[in-house]
Design an enzyme around this catalytic site. Structure first.
Site: not given
Ligand code: NAP
Length: 283
Positions: A49, A93, A116
């Site tokens: 990412k 994460q 997200d």
């Protein structure tokens, strides 16, 4: 005739080039990723990412915290990022180490910076059919289906898996595209009965070979989200024998994965557009 492969990379490359243009136009987009601990799979995700973000011209900061970081310290870090005018998009994460309440951390991220799309406000907007920031994997799958002209209106779509990050948002997007949606999970009886009826089958479970070729409808469309690391490298949830029955199917790797990264970058651009007022964040 074997299925046509729905490869993610060509479309993802196009989207990433478009993102790079948007980043150049906006000037500065700050994306911060936070990794707590050193889980190897999470490290790989963050690395990919981060690399993609830098390539697209983001001001990307890769924050690494030790596994034993206390929950309140992580929350304080998130609060700092929320308050920073340099930061448009925040990604913490998952999974987090066991002593940290994930739910609390997800709720701590400012919804308009929640790249997200996991915050309950973003999940709620999606549920209500007014998507704001939508999780990247399901959004990427929708784009891949559109790229291959897969008809969704009125078709039977079956989602296997009901996680908050893939299964549930995916089912909502399919519903919003006017598919008739069935959601299957670990308590579903006679899974094959459902999957065999699917014009479009999306599998996000995390068990290699869960979907056998015989569970796929002749001529159906199969999206395999699973990423299972084993001796044979990374494999999906659906047996590759299904290629002989499906009309279209994603490869693993190289199907959904690249789309997730491209759509994550698109989400970060959206976060920046909330900041500069191109879009109003709902509410
Ligand atoms: P997850 O949170 O573990 O959820 C798995 C889901 O599968 C749960 O809803 C579970 O049901 C269901 N399930 C488990 N066993 C089942 C069975 N035997 N039959 C039917 N359903 C079953 O996983 P996730 O985060 O959604 O991820 C799923 C897979 O996708 C993983 O391999 C992950 O690595 C991969 N993934 C890939 C990408 C990508 O970009 N390519 C992105 C995200 C995830 P219950 O709810 O009843 O427990």
């Amino acid at each position: 005739m074997p299925a046509t492969l729905m490869r993610g990379k060509p479309l993802a490359d196009r989207l990433r080039a478009e993102v790079a243009e948007e980043v150049a136009t906006i000037g500065h987009i700050g994306l911060v990723t936070v990794l707590v601990g050193d889980d190897p799979a999470s490290e790989t995700h963050i690395r990919l990412k981060h690399k993609a973000a830098l390539e697209a011209g983001f001001d990307a900061i890769d924050v690494r915290l030790p596994a034993e970081t206390p929950e309140d310290e992580l929350l304080a870090r998130v609060a700092e990022l929320n308050d920073s005018s340099e930061v448009d998009a925040i990604l913490v994460q998952l999974p987090l180490p066991g002593h940290i309440d994930e739910e609390l951390v997800i709720r701590a991220v400012t919804p308009a910076k929640d790249v997200d799309g996991f915050h309950p406000l973003n999940a709620g907007e999606l549920y209500l059919g007014r998507p704001a920031l939508v999780p990247a994997t399901p959004r990427g799958i929708m784009k891949l289906l559109a790229e291959h002209d897969v008809q969704l209106e009125g078709v039977r779509a079956v989602m296997v898996g009901r996680s908050d990050i893939v299964g549930k948002p995916m089912a909502h997007l399919l519903l919003q595209a006017n598919a008739t949606v069935t959601i299957c999970h670990s308590r579903t009886r006679n899974l094959a009965e459902h999957t065999l009826a699917a014009d479009v089958l999306v599998v996000a479970v995390g068990v290699a070979g869960l979907g056998s070729a015989e569970m796929v409808r002749e001529g159906g469309v199969v999206v395999d989200v699973g990423m299972n690391r084993g001796e044979a490298g990374v494999v999906g949830d659906v047996d590759r024998g299904a290629l002989e029955r499906a009309s279209l199917m994603t490869p693993v790797p190289g199907g959904v994965g690249p789309m997730t990264i491209a759509c994550l970058l698109e989400n970060a651009v959206r976060c920046a557009k909330y900041r500069i007022g191109v879009f109003d964040y709902p509410g």
